[in-house]
Design an enzyme around this catalytic site. Structure first.
Site, PDB file in Angstrom:
ATOM      1  N   HIS A  14       0.823  -1.217   0.000  1.00 34.28           N
ATOM      2  CA  HIS A  14       0.000   0.000   0.000  1.00 34.28           C
ATOM      3  C   HIS A  14       0.856   1.266   0.000  1.00 34.28           C
ATOM      4  CE1 HIS A  14      -3.519   2.419   0.514  1.00 34.28           C
ATOM      5  NE2 HIS A  14      -4.277   1.442   0.976  1.00 34.28           N
ATOM      6  N   ASP A  29      -9.167  -4.597 -18.350  1.00 31.93           N
ATOM      7  CA  ASP A  29      -9.436  -5.480 -19.487  1.00 31.93           C
ATOM      8  C   ASP A  29      -8.111  -5.816 -20.157  1.00 31.93           C
ATOM      9  OD1 ASP A  29     -10.250  -6.784 -21.767  1.00 31.93           O
ATOM     10  OD2 ASP A  29     -11.541  -5.173 -22.505  1.00 31.93           O
TER      11      ASP A  29
END
Length: 439
Positions: A166, A382
């Protein structure tokens, strides 16, 4: 019945071309990046069905396509190919060394189809650790910004298992990076959003003298996953609009119901007992006009490609009796009031006008921490086979009551609540309260 996953190849994927900095250059992180609590691993599974590749042309295996695209994306996002190094102040003084050593990448194959394992819907029929990358040799996991595993299934579907630190990026930043990998995988010459480092633009107010490290009590928290129907969510939104004349989001409704259900399940002895809710709000829009902050651009996220940590912890504190007795619209109102304070609270923090550091959190059983995974960009990634059917995050820790708001697998609608927030004594009541929302 067990389903075997075999890891077939492991390697570090380096940037596919020369990167801007010289080898060994150190990049400074922002004061938010260096919050000690952010030096942890964020783990998630991204499930892609067996749909044919877009464009209709035959393609190599998803693992090979994604590995090649990752190498290209690491040219633009070269810090992800480096390593974290700590200064004399430990993790709170971390920087990124641009070594170009690369991200850890694992290829794997599953001896079954996605249908055989119920599309990897809850509960998982394959252990999460089999679908996430195993440890890279010679480097501590917390020093390695990114690890990835692509597991191919017999049906043509695949799962991308991600582990990131993170400290490098918040959820929006990580989603932006993953979409860049997808852009290259689909044949684009460059990512749709150009990355911007600009960590120096984040405010750096003088820190208060550090107090003692927080005492982390470990709880026996249990997992609960539940779906809220779109119809029930829309009814709650309508009730809030009728009461206030204002609109609210699906996230508002989902966390309101989760917080209320948990508060009721706790059965605190005094209605005046305080309960706490905390969620992390994007503050990119509040940085506009700040020195060194890049101007927004089409397709950006409010920061023209900034992918570092840029958020503020929003806290809601209320008496347990008030949370229990209110309708969902009333609890939504409490959350919306806290959101409305965000610009002023963030501005005060930026000029050190605070008595307690809002980024130093307290982890107690009466506190619930919520994260929204529906707007980070992961559901739009995608690689050439269409977006994922669903995403499963694993941001759970035994000292921290957590609820994650996500989306159920397509074609389902509504919201999915993934929690680890109650112990055994409160588990049945919590489940019943969540279930009652859809009645």
């Amino acid at each position: 019945m067990g389903f075997a996953v075999v890891r077939t190849n492991r390697e570090f994927v380096r940037p596919s071309a020369a990167t801007p900095p010289s080898s060994g250059e150190l990049l400074e992180l922002s004061i938010i990046d260096r919050v000690v609590g952010l030096r942890h691993l964020v783990r998630s599974l991204h499930i892609f069905s067996a749909a044919a590749p877009s464009g209709g042309d035959a393609k190599p295996s998803p693992a090979r396509v994604i590995k090649e695209a990752l190498g290209k994306a690491l040219v633009d996002y070269y810090p992800f190919a480096g390593r974290f190094v700590d200064g004399g102040g430990g993790p709170g003084s971390a920087r990124v060394e641009c070594t170009g050593e690369g991200a850890w990448f694992v290829e794997a194959a599953a001896g079954c189809s996605l249908d055989d394992v119920n599309g990897l819907d809850h509960p998982l029929m394959i252990p999460e650790d089999d679908l996430l990358p195993d440890a890279a040799p010679g480097v501590h996991p917390l020093d390695l910004p990114l690890m990835m595993q692509v597991t191919e299934f017999s049906c043509g579907g695949f799962v991308v298992g991600l582990i990131s630190v993170h400290t490098m990026a918040d959820g929006l930043g990580a989603g932006q990076f993953i979409n860049a990998v997808g852009d290259y995988a689909r044949g684009l010459d460059r990512p749709r959003v150009s990355p911007v480092w600009a960590r120096e633009a984040i405010p750096s107010p003088p820190k208060l003298p550090p107090g003692p490290p927080p005492e982390l009590k470990m709880f026996q928290l249990r997992h609960v996953t539940a779906d809220l129907s779109l119809d029930s969510i829309n009814k709650a939104k309508s009730a809030y609009f009728a009461a206030t004349g204002h609109r609210c989001s699906t996230f508002d409704v989902a966390i309101a119901k989760t917080w209320q259900a948990r508060t009721r399940a706790l059965r605190l002895p005094e209605p005046t007992s305080r309960v706490n809710l905390c969620f992390f709000a994007n503050t990119r829009h509040l940085m506009a006009g700040a020195a060194a902050w890049p101007a927004p651009a089409a397709g950006g996220n409010g920061g023209n490609g900034f992918y570092g940590n840029c958020f503020y912890p929003v806290s809601v504190v209320a008496e347990s009796g008030a949370v229990e007795a209110a309708d969902v619209a009333g609890v939504v109102g409490m959350i919306r009031e806290a959101k409305a304070r965000l610009p002023a609270d963030f501005a005060r923090w930026a000029v050190a006008d605070f008595r307690e550091d809002p980024y130093e959190l307290s982890f107690t059983y009466d506190s619930l921490f919520v994260s929204d995974w529906t707007r980070l960009g992961f559901l739009e990634a995608d690689y050439g086979w269409g977006p994922p059917s669903h995403v499963i995050p694993f941001a759970y820790y035994p000292f921290m009551a957590v609820a994650i708001i996500g989306a159920p697998p397509v074609p389902k609608t509504g919201a999915r609540i993934m929690t680890q927030c109650v112990e055994d004594d409160h588990l049945p009541a919590f489940k019943e309260e969540i279930k009652a929302f859809d009645k």
